[in-house]
Design a protein around this motif. Structure first.
Motif, mmCIF file in Angstrom:
data_model
loop_
_atom_site.group_PDB
_atom_site.id
_atom_site.type_symbol
_atom_site.label_atom_id
_atom_site.label_comp_id
_atom_site.label_asym_id
_atom_site.label_seq_id
_atom_site.Cartn_x
_atom_site.Cartn_y
_atom_site.Cartn_z
ATOM 1 N N UNK A 61 0.743 -1.267 -0.201
ATOM 2 C CA UNK A 61 -0.319 -0.109 0.223
ATOM 3 C C UNK A 61 0.859 1.450 -0.002
ATOM 4 N N UNK A 62 2.151 1.214 -0.171
ATOM 5 C CA UNK A 62 3.032 2.206 -0.203
ATOM 6 C C UNK A 62 2.761 3.350 -1.579
ATOM 7 N N UNK A 63 2.545 3.060 -2.476
ATOM 8 C CA UNK A 63 2.155 3.627 -3.605
ATOM 9 C C UNK A 63 1.017 4.414 -3.437
ATOM 10 N N UNK A 64 -0.191 3.582 -2.999
ATOM 11 C CA UNK A 64 -1.355 4.474 -2.508
ATOM 12 C C UNK A 64 -1.206 5.516 -1.542
ATOM 13 N N UNK A 65 -0.394 5.099 -0.594
ATOM 14 C CA UNK A 65 0.063 6.202 0.369
ATOM 15 C C UNK A 65 0.503 7.504 -0.112
ATOM 16 N N UNK A 66 1.455 7.037 -1.088
ATOM 17 C CA UNK A 66 2.105 8.094 -1.869
ATOM 18 C C UNK A 66 1.558 8.948 -2.841
ATOM 19 N N UNK A 67 0.429 8.354 -3.452
ATOM 20 C CA UNK A 67 -0.436 9.082 -4.376
ATOM 21 C C UNK A 67 -1.698 9.848 -3.558
ATOM 22 N N UNK A 68 -1.905 9.544 -2.442
ATOM 23 C CA UNK A 68 -2.838 9.948 -1.708
ATOM 24 C C UNK A 68 -2.360 11.241 -0.774
ATOM 25 N N UNK A 69 -1.251 11.185 -0.540
ATOM 26 C CA UNK A 69 -0.258 12.421 -0.174
ATOM 27 C C UNK A 69 -0.320 13.319 -1.211
ATOM 28 N N UNK A 70 0.137 12.868 -2.490
ATOM 29 C CA UNK A 70 0.497 13.859 -3.524
ATOM 30 C C UNK A 70 -0.974 14.582 -3.638
ATOM 31 N N UNK A 71 -1.829 13.856 -3.904
ATOM 32 C CA UNK A 71 -3.248 14.480 -4.354
ATOM 33 C C UNK A 71 -3.693 15.436 -3.084
ATOM 34 N N UNK B 296 -5.950 4.302 -11.990
ATOM 35 C CA UNK B 296 -6.781 3.514 -10.834
ATOM 36 C C UNK B 296 -7.144 3.920 -9.748
ATOM 37 N N UNK B 297 -6.113 4.668 -8.945
ATOM 38 C CA UNK B 297 -6.259 5.130 -7.642
ATOM 39 C C UNK B 297 -7.513 6.147 -7.715
ATOM 40 N N UNK B 298 -7.505 7.097 -8.593
ATOM 41 C CA UNK B 298 -8.451 7.812 -8.801
ATOM 42 C C UNK B 298 -9.936 7.399 -8.952
ATOM 43 N N UNK B 299 -9.915 6.238 -9.722
ATOM 44 C CA UNK B 299 -11.330 5.455 -9.955
ATOM 45 C C UNK B 299 -11.760 4.823 -8.543
ATOM 46 N N UNK B 300 -10.804 4.428 -7.619
ATOM 47 C CA UNK B 300 -11.005 3.682 -6.616
ATOM 48 C C UNK B 300 -11.438 4.672 -5.353
ATOM 49 N N UNK B 301 -10.792 6.066 -5.482
ATOM 50 C CA UNK B 301 -11.068 6.938 -4.431
ATOM 51 C C UNK B 301 -11.696 8.331 -4.977
ATOM 52 N N UNK B 302 -13.171 8.177 -4.925
ATOM 53 C CA UNK B 302 -13.899 9.043 -5.716
ATOM 54 C C UNK B 302 -13.936 10.500 -4.564
ATOM 55 N N UNK B 303 -13.290 10.555 -3.410
ATOM 56 C CA UNK B 303 -13.103 11.658 -2.532
ATOM 57 C C UNK B 303 -12.187 12.556 -3.186
ATOM 58 N N UNK B 304 -11.359 12.233 -4.373
ATOM 59 C CA UNK B 304 -10.372 13.073 -5.259
ATOM 60 C C UNK B 304 -11.037 13.582 -6.573
ATOM 61 N N UNK B 305 -12.132 13.254 -6.927
ATOM 62 C CA UNK B 305 -12.894 13.443 -7.890
ATOM 63 C C UNK B 305 -12.879 15.109 -8.189
ATOM 64 N N UNK B 306 -12.931 15.893 -7.290
ATOM 65 C CA UNK B 306 -12.982 17.395 -7.495
ATOM 66 C C UNK B 306 -11.696 17.806 -8.023
ATOM 67 N N UNK B 307 -10.360 16.944 -7.978
ATOM 68 C CA UNK B 307 -9.328 17.308 -8.434
ATOM 69 C C UNK B 307 -9.246 17.171 -9.968
ATOM 70 N N UNK B 308 -10.109 16.217 -10.584
ATOM 71 C CA UNK B 308 -9.808 15.831 -12.047
ATOM 72 C C UNK B 308 -10.979 16.745 -12.773
ATOM 73 N N UNK C 76 -2.709 23.271 -2.612
ATOM 74 C CA UNK C 76 -2.430 24.269 -3.701
ATOM 75 C C UNK C 76 -3.337 24.891 -4.356
ATOM 76 N N UNK C 77 -4.715 24.142 -4.344
ATOM 77 C CA UNK C 77 -5.715 24.899 -5.272
ATOM 78 C C UNK C 77 -5.569 24.447 -6.630
ATOM 79 N N UNK C 78 -4.836 23.294 -6.995
ATOM 80 C CA UNK C 78 -4.579 22.997 -8.264
ATOM 81 C C UNK C 78 -5.510 21.676 -8.734
#
Length: 90
Positions: free
Chosen positions: A48-58, A77-89, A64-66
């Motif tokens: 789960x290290x890569x998932x933790x990395x991507x979560x922190x990056x997001x 795949x991470x974004x598909x599995x984690x809809x709480x970040x849909x606002x970023x896309x 930063x409002x980006x």
């Protein structure tokens, strides 16, 4: 595990784990941050290290409002599995 940091000099997000480093390379455009590649050391894979990395990056990108553009399959795949970040896309 330490927090994800933005290494702006190398255009990558980094996460130190057990003396090794997972990272996600990115490019910045006027509209978004494009995550182009993620890499986790072989000895750390499957934990789960890569998932933790991507979560922190997001979370850093959001702070930063980006927006984000997924330029690598893992982030797609991470974004598909984690809809709480849909606002970023959007």
């Amino acid at each position: 595990m330490t927090a994800v940091r933005d290494n702006k000099a190398q255009n990558r997000f980094e996460l130190d784990v057990e003396g090794a480093m997972a990272f996600a390379n990115y490019r910045v455009t006027p509209a978004a941050v494009i995550i182009t590649h993620t890499e986790t050391p072989r000895a750390l894979r499957g934990r789960g290290i890569a998932s933790e990395l991507v979560k922190g990056a997001l979370e850093l990108i959001r702070a930063d409002g980006r927006k984000v553009i997924a330029g690598c399959g893992f982030v797609v795949d991470y974004l598909r599995r984690n809809p709480e970040f849909a606002d970023l896309t959007g």
